[in-house]
Design an enzyme around this catalytic site. Structure first.
Site, PDB file in Angstrom:
ATOM      1  N   CYS A   4       0.895  -1.058   0.072  1.00 33.03           N
ATOM      2  CA  CYS A   4      -0.154   0.167  -0.129  1.00 33.03           C
ATOM      3  C   CYS A   4       0.904   1.367   0.052  1.00 33.03           C
ATOM      4  CB  CYS A   4      -1.036  -0.006   1.343  1.00 33.03           C
ATOM      5  SG  CYS A   4      -2.070   1.533   1.453  1.00 33.03           S
ATOM      6  N   CYS A   7       0.293   3.527   3.231  1.00 32.15           N
ATOM      7  CA  CYS A   7       1.183   2.832   4.428  1.00 32.15           C
ATOM      8  C   CYS A   7       2.459   3.141   4.281  1.00 32.15           C
ATOM      9  CB  CYS A   7       0.823   1.263   4.258  1.00 32.15           C
ATOM     10  SG  CYS A   7      -0.861   0.972   4.684  1.00 32.15           S
ATOM     11  N   ASP A  30      -1.467  16.314  -2.887  1.00 28.54           N
ATOM     12  CA  ASP A  30      -1.540  15.316  -3.951  1.00 28.54           C
ATOM     13  C   ASP A  30      -0.509  15.554  -4.848  1.00 28.54           C
ATOM     14  OD1 ASP A  30      -2.576  13.979  -6.365  1.00 28.54           O
ATOM     15  OD2 ASP A  30      -4.316  13.332  -5.146  1.00 28.54           O
ATOM     16  N   ASN A  87     -13.864   8.436  -2.858  1.00 25.72           N
ATOM     17  CA  ASN A  87     -13.965   7.486  -3.871  1.00 25.72           C
ATOM     18  C   ASN A  87     -13.921   6.210  -3.508  1.00 25.72           C
ATOM     19  OD1 ASN A  87     -14.159   9.885  -5.763  1.00 25.72           O
ATOM     20  ND2 ASN A  87     -12.017   9.507  -6.051  1.00 25.72           N
ATOM     21  N   GLY A  93     -13.668   5.397  -9.118  1.00 29.77           N
ATOM     22  CA  GLY A  93     -12.419   6.144  -9.414  1.00 29.77           C
ATOM     23  C   GLY A  93     -11.380   6.060  -8.240  1.00 29.77           C
ATOM     24  N   HIS A 100      -9.031   7.382   1.707  1.00 25.30           N
ATOM     25  CA  HIS A 100      -8.487   8.659   1.662  1.00 25.30           C
ATOM     26  C   HIS A 100      -9.556   9.662   1.252  1.00 25.30           C
ATOM     27  CE1 HIS A 100      -7.568   6.961  -2.163  1.00 25.30           C
ATOM     28  NE2 HIS A 100      -7.811   8.185  -2.591  1.00 25.30           N
TER      29      HIS A 100
END
Length: 116
Positions: A4, A7, A30, A87, A93, A100
């Site tokens: 992940c 993570c 982002d 999402n 998506g 998150h």
């Protein structure tokens, strides 16, 4: 989870432009922003998606949303407005399967019912 990406960000194995961190959540910018301001808030506990959240996660999810409010305020988005997006699943998506929340703002956001 070993594979992940979020993570790994939490563990410090992958760098991020961190905005906020406490014992339960982390927030960062982002890497592919969809608005002038685009931040992510994630719980440190691995939960794949909202569909996987349990009743025991209610307090954590509330903390995640209040953290989204906090970072939006600190980014100066409170007066003009911002959007919080989650999402859930591939068809919605979701690309990273660690729950998150996107916090977007800094411009007039389109795409949803403007009366809502």
């Amino acid at each position: 989870m070993d594979d992940c990406i979020f993570c790994k960000i939490i563990q410090g194995a992958i760098p991020s432009t961190q905005i906020y961190e406490d014992e339960r959540v982390m927030a960062f910018h982002d890497i592919e922003p969809q608005a002038p301001v685009h931040m992510l808030v994630i719980p440190k506990k691995h939960i794949a998606s909202m569909a996987e959240a349990e009743p025991d996660d209610a307090e954590l999810m509330g903390h995640v949303l209040l953290t989204a409010q906090r970072i939006a305020r600190e980014a100066g988005l409170e007066e003009t407005g911002y959007r919080i997006i989650n999402n859930c699943g591939k068809n919605a998506g979701q690309l990273v399967f660690h729950i998150h929340f996107h916090v977007l703002g800094g411009e007039k956001l389109g795409g949803l019912n403007s009366k809502g």
